[in-house]
Write an enzyme that holds these catalytic residues in place. Structure first.
Site: not given
Length: 376
Positions: A76, A135-136, A164
């Site tokens: 995402d 995750e966002e 990341e």
């Protein structure tokens, strides 16, 4: 033998998927095809319901022997916003930079890792991918749901690498071995609305809210330590929603965030703030959400392994850091040793997000070295 995957071609395909949280946008379907072609068993999971779901997640695994190495990441992306010089969901390369939403955070590292796997056909042990689509966002139905699914099947990796974007100035200059925790709090003080000329008929909630704010500002949380900077409490907003010049407001609202290190837990900090609120404004509404706890993976075999791979390809000795925001490592660290390493983070979440093409290729080499050291 499967043909080696070009990380740039795969990245371009992933960028073309408008996977704004929590939409999958076709990105995990792209991963499923690539990983199935590399001999992985792929499971697609959908977790949660509206308003914070449904969230698409993916788990892929290959092998059954030890050790078990896992790569974690997310498909995402944040909304692109207006003002891009290119189409954010159509990869475009100019001057050696590949532009597109997610190029850095973090479709680039996913593409590099899959490409690295395709170039290392003789790996032993077990290799897995833990990929979320949240995750966002609030991260309620993403990695935590995957971890529950893994626990039901007794799946526990021996080490995890999160892709990341950790590099600061050059690819390979920084590895994250821990993260600070984060907690959000909302404080609503209720008063009584009245005309400002008749203050005895009203009860201005801002007086109590200002006292709370002063005491919060004076809190001395800690001085940090060898690995962590001092914890910090920041008031994010104070609102009354009062459009008039002659009205005492009936309510006042304060929101704060604390980024804290391993000297605290989220619940401990919640109770400290709650006590202040109850003393200064009895009856005020108080709500708190701990987004994640602080953690540290002590320097050791995993960070040494990743550092050696970086040195082999770039000649750099990476700094070990705990700086920055949060990531899904805040959940996964409970399973096993975990570190984070990926691309330069300079343009993540910004307009015209871009990655150097050569950095993606170099990251593929680094990830390949990591795989050989961990499972070769």
């Amino acid at each position: 033998m499967t043909d080696a995957i070009d990380p740039i071609a795969l990245l371009e395909e992933l960028i073309a998927c408008p996977s704004i949280t929590p939409e999958e946008g076709g990105a995990q379907a792209v991963l499923e095809r690539a990983l199935t072609g590399l001999g992985f068993d792929v499971t697609r999971l959908v977790s949660g319901e509206a308003p914070h779901g449904p969230v698409p997640n993916l788990f892929a695994t290959r092998g059954s022997a030890g050790p078990h190495f896992a790569f974690a990441g997310h498909t995402d992306v944040v909304p692109p916003g207006k003002g891009w010089a290119t189409d954010p969901f159509k990869a475009e390369t100019k001057g050696g930079l590949l532009y597109g939403r997610g190029a850095v955070d973090m479709k680039g590292s996913i593409a590099a890792f899959i490409a690295a796997v395709s170039r290392a056909p003789d790996l032993g042990g077990t290799l897995s991918f833990i990929i979320t689509g949240d995750e966002e966002g609030l991260a309620i139905h993403g990695t935590r749901a995957l971890m529950d699914w893994m626990a039901e099947r007794s799946i526990v990796p021996d080490m995890i690498l999160v892709g990341e974007p950790t590099s600061q100035n050059r690819l390979g200059d920084t590895i994250k071995i821990g993260r600070r925790g984060s907690v959000n709090m909302w404080i609503d003080v209720i008063g009584r609305q009245a005309h400002v000329a008749y203050p005895h008929e009203g009860d201005n909630p801002l007086r109590r809210l200002f006292k709370i704010g002063t005491r919060l500002h004076e809190l001395d949380l800690d001085d940090g330590d060898e690995w962590f900077q001092p914890s910090n409490l920041e008031v994010i907003t104070v609102d009354v929603g009062n459009q008039a010049t002659n009205v005492i407001p009936g309510e006042a609202h304060l929101r704060l965030n604390i980024r804290f290190n391993v000297h605290h837990t989220g619940n401990e900090l919640v109770e400290r703030v709650r006590a202040i609120v109850e003393e200064e404004a009895p009856g005020a509404r108080f709500e708190a959400i701990v987004s994640g706890e602080a953690f540290l993976t002590e320097p050791g075999p995993l960070s040494d392994l990743v550092g050696a791979a970086i040195g082999e390809v770039t000649g750099l000795t990476p700094e070990l850091s705990t700086g920055g925001g949060t990531s899904d490592a805040r959940f996964l660290h409970t399973l096993c040793p975990i570190v984070e390493f990926g691309l330069l983070n300079a343009t993540m979440h910004k307009l015209d997000e871009a990655v150097a093409v050569e950095d993606v290729r170099s990251l593929t080499e680094i990830y390949g070295s990591i795989l050989r050291r961990a499972l070769g």
